[in-house]
Write a protein that holds these residues in place. Structure first.
Motif, PDB file in Angstrom:
ATOM      1  N   ILE A 368      56.030  54.702  64.252  1.00 32.74           N
ATOM      2  CA  ILE A 368      55.461  53.891  65.332  1.00 32.74           C
ATOM      3  C   ILE A 368      56.076  54.282  66.669  1.00 32.74           C
ATOM      4  CG2 ILE A 368      55.197  51.535  66.200  1.00 32.74           C
ATOM      5  CD1 ILE A 368      55.286  50.608  63.255  1.00 32.74           C
ATOM      6  N   MET A 369      57.395  54.460  66.688  1.00 26.74           N
ATOM      7  CA  MET A 369      58.062  54.829  67.937  1.00 26.74           C
ATOM      8  C   MET A 369      57.649  56.225  68.407  1.00 26.74           C
ATOM      9  SD  MET A 369      61.868  53.387  67.126  1.00 26.74           S
ATOM     10  CE  MET A 369      62.099  51.686  66.601  1.00 26.74           C
ATOM     11  N   ALA A 370      57.440  57.134  67.435  1.00 27.49           N
ATOM     12  CA  ALA A 370      57.060  58.499  67.791  1.00 27.49           C
ATOM     13  C   ALA A 370      55.727  58.527  68.530  1.00 27.49           C
ATOM     14  CB  ALA A 370      56.997  59.361  66.534  1.00 27.49           C
ATOM     15  N   ARG A 371      54.821  57.620  68.201  1.00 29.62           N
ATOM     16  CA  ARG A 371      53.530  57.567  68.894  1.00 29.62           C
ATOM     17  C   ARG A 371      53.710  57.399  70.392  1.00 29.62           C
ATOM     18  NH1 ARG A 371      51.120  52.954  64.967  1.00 29.62           N
ATOM     19  NH2 ARG A 371      50.832  54.204  63.076  1.00 29.62           N
ATOM     20  N   ALA A 372      54.685  56.565  70.767  1.00 24.79           N
ATOM     21  CA  ALA A 372      54.888  56.287  72.192  1.00 24.79           C
ATOM     22  C   ALA A 372      55.841  57.280  72.854  1.00 24.79           C
ATOM     23  CB  ALA A 372      55.423  54.865  72.364  1.00 24.79           C
ATOM     24  N   LEU A 373      56.886  57.677  72.114  1.00 27.30           N
ATOM     25  CA  LEU A 373      57.961  58.463  72.733  1.00 27.30           C
ATOM     26  C   LEU A 373      57.816  59.967  72.526  1.00 27.30           C
ATOM     27  CD1 LEU A 373      60.990  56.204  71.734  1.00 27.30           C
ATOM     28  CD2 LEU A 373      59.874  56.325  73.973  1.00 27.30           C
ATOM     29  N   GLU A 374      57.210  60.377  71.412  1.00 27.92           N
ATOM     30  CA  GLU A 374      57.118  61.807  71.113  1.00 27.92           C
ATOM     31  C   GLU A 374      55.738  62.156  70.550  1.00 27.92           C
ATOM     32  OE1 GLU A 374      61.287  63.366  69.688  1.00 27.92           O
ATOM     33  OE2 GLU A 374      60.723  61.679  68.406  1.00 27.92           O
TER      34      GLU A 374
END
Length: 493
Positions: A368-374
């Motif tokens: 989920i975080m990768a979608r926004a950050l990477e």
């Protein structure tokens, strides 16, 4: 686990002056004999308490023996003043139990009337505002009282643990996480200390551990734990550095407290500044008996700690996350297990569950975080989750919470993790709890509980219920059977 209490139990017999003192002493001896048969240890106080002078002598003896939990045993009717003063003066959890009569031919000279004495004892405890544990049915034979004492031990452990616990938190909750609000007044009422820190404090301490000579040894330990699941070995040195940071913080900040748990910020700025997600380290500390809750969930950390003490095992903290798709339910659950679709749900968190509680595990990145950050690139700063399906078996889902108006509330629900492949990511499992649909609506939603729940691996509802009662929780929810309507449930459905 070094982060939970060891109970040193003592038993004191009490006697009313118009009853034979020997009756209490002999019955106490019989209880101790039954308890020792279980392979358990208890200090048998030689003084039988008949008056306040005896009470002072017995108190001195149990303190010198190092007792931190106490059983007050009514071998006969008992002296209501001195027995309750003993509970008041003893600095630790106290249980009251009473002797049943042994035989019909002993009802003349050896009748003890402790059944009656327990009523006066409970009345006097209330008069003096003294907390004490009284079993569900507190009168019994020597063997039955020994069983009661055994059940008291995890309750006593929990109380001792909370009275010596410090919760260390880092950072404010992430934005839009008001559900995990944490009024700290009730922590102090429970005997818990809290140390609240900034993320900057943690970041500075982390940087101070750069090139720590212990890092390679921790990495080696992580590699051994992960085995074939070590899919992102390049992130391990940073994770090891972070683990050492937290363990050193405990040593430097434990202060007067014996036990510690963490409630830590883990997103969104954590990844961009630290360069990883902390989930795997959280899982490793939790396996050591040092629960680390996600998203600065202070009462989540408190709940996890209670579960660790009660189960003497690693626990986890999960989102009560998503429904089980209908096709999965129909294909893998419906005709195999006695659960309706609404009894099932999926419990999930990013990767904070101990490897021993996963059927398989791999080092991954936080999707989920990768979608926004990477987006659309090889994961880098979002690496660090421990992912896998949670092991099937019995579980207890529970939480202790302070409401916004600083009142204690809690829930407990027993169920199981089903051996059903999740086909998803994170530390995740398919959970089944009888009447979960109604419980979800009339306890979790109705009582405004947050989405985080603590999970103990086994059925510990009975002990947790008694712990929460001892702590003074009046609003205590559970998954009620169909035959028992919730207060807000529509009877005409």
């Amino acid at each position: 686990m070094d982060n939970i209490p060891v109970v040193k139990l003592g038993i004191v017999a009490v006697s009313r002056d118009c009853f034979p003192m020997s009756l209490s002493a002999n019955r106490r001896g019989a209880v101790v004999a039954e308890y020792v048969k279980k392979g358990l240890d208890i200090y048998e106080c030689p003084t039988v308490v008949e008056n306040e002078l005896h009470m002072g002598k017995a108190l001195d003896e149990i303190n010198k023996a190092g007792c931190n939990a106490l059983v007050v045993f009514l071998g006969n009717f008992g002296p209501e003043t001195s027995e309750t003063l003993l509970a008041k003066e003893f600095k630790g959890p106290v249980m009251f139990a009473a002797a049943a009569e042994e035989a019909g031919d002993k009802l003349l000279d050896d009748r003890g009337d402790a059944y009656c004495g327990m009523l006066n004892a409970s009345y006097n405890l209330n008069l003096r505002n003294i907390k004490a544990y009284i079993p569900e049915y507190p009168v019994g034979t020597a063997q039955e009282v020994a069983n009661m004492i055994e059940e008291f031990v995890p309750i006593a452990k929990s109380v001792i643990g909370l009275n010596n616990l410090k919760i260390i938190s880092f950072g404010p909750r992430p934005q839009d996480f008001l559900a995990c609000n944490a009024p700290i007044k009730q922590l102090y009422n429970l005997g818990v200390e809290i140390e609240e820190n900034s993320e900057l404090d943690l970041y500075a301490a982390f940087n101070d551990h750069k090139d720590d000579p212990r890092i390679p040894e921790v990495v080696k330990n992580m590699e051994a734990e992960l085995g074939a699941g070590n899919k992102m070995p390049g992130i391990l040195p940073k994770l090891a550095q972070y683990e050492l940071t937290l363990l050193d913080w405990i040593k430097q900040h434990k202060g007067s407290r014996q036990f510690v748990t963490f409630a830590n910020k883990c997103w969104p700025s954590f990844q961009t500044q630290f360069g990883f997600v902390p989930c795997y380290v959280n899982s490793r500390l939790t396996a050591m008996g040092i629960p680390v809750s996600c998203e600065v969930d202070i009462y989540g950390a408190l709940s996890e700690y209670i579960g660790t003490v009660v189960s003497n095992d690693a626990v986890t903290l999960l989102d009560i996350n998503n429904t089980v798709p209908a096709d999965m339910y129909n294909e893998q659950i419906k005709d195999k297990y006695n659960y309706t679709h609404k009894d099932t749900f999926m419990g999930f968190h990013c990767g904070n569950t101990a490897s021993s509680k996963l059927s398989f595990c791999e080092m991954k990145n936080q999707k989920i975080m990768a979608r926004a950050l990477e987006p659309n690139q090889e994961p880098n700063i979002t690496r660090g989750t421990l992912e896998g399906d949670i092991i099937p078996g019995k579980i207890t889902f529970f939480r202790l919470q302070s409401t916004a108006d600083t009142k204690l509330a809690a829930y407990i629900a027993e169920g199981e993790v089903l051996p059903v492949a999740t086909r998803s990511f994170g530390s995740i499992g398919v959970f089944a709890i009888p009447e979960m649909g109604r419980f979800y609506r009339h306890v979790l939603i109705e009582k405004n509980f947050p989405h985080h729940g603590a999970v103990a691996f086994g059925h510990f509802g009975r002990i947790l219920f008694e712990v929460f009662k001892y702590l003074g929780v009046e609003d205590l929810g559970f998954n009620q059977p169909k035959s028992m309507l919730y207060k807000s449930e529509n009877p005409f459905v």
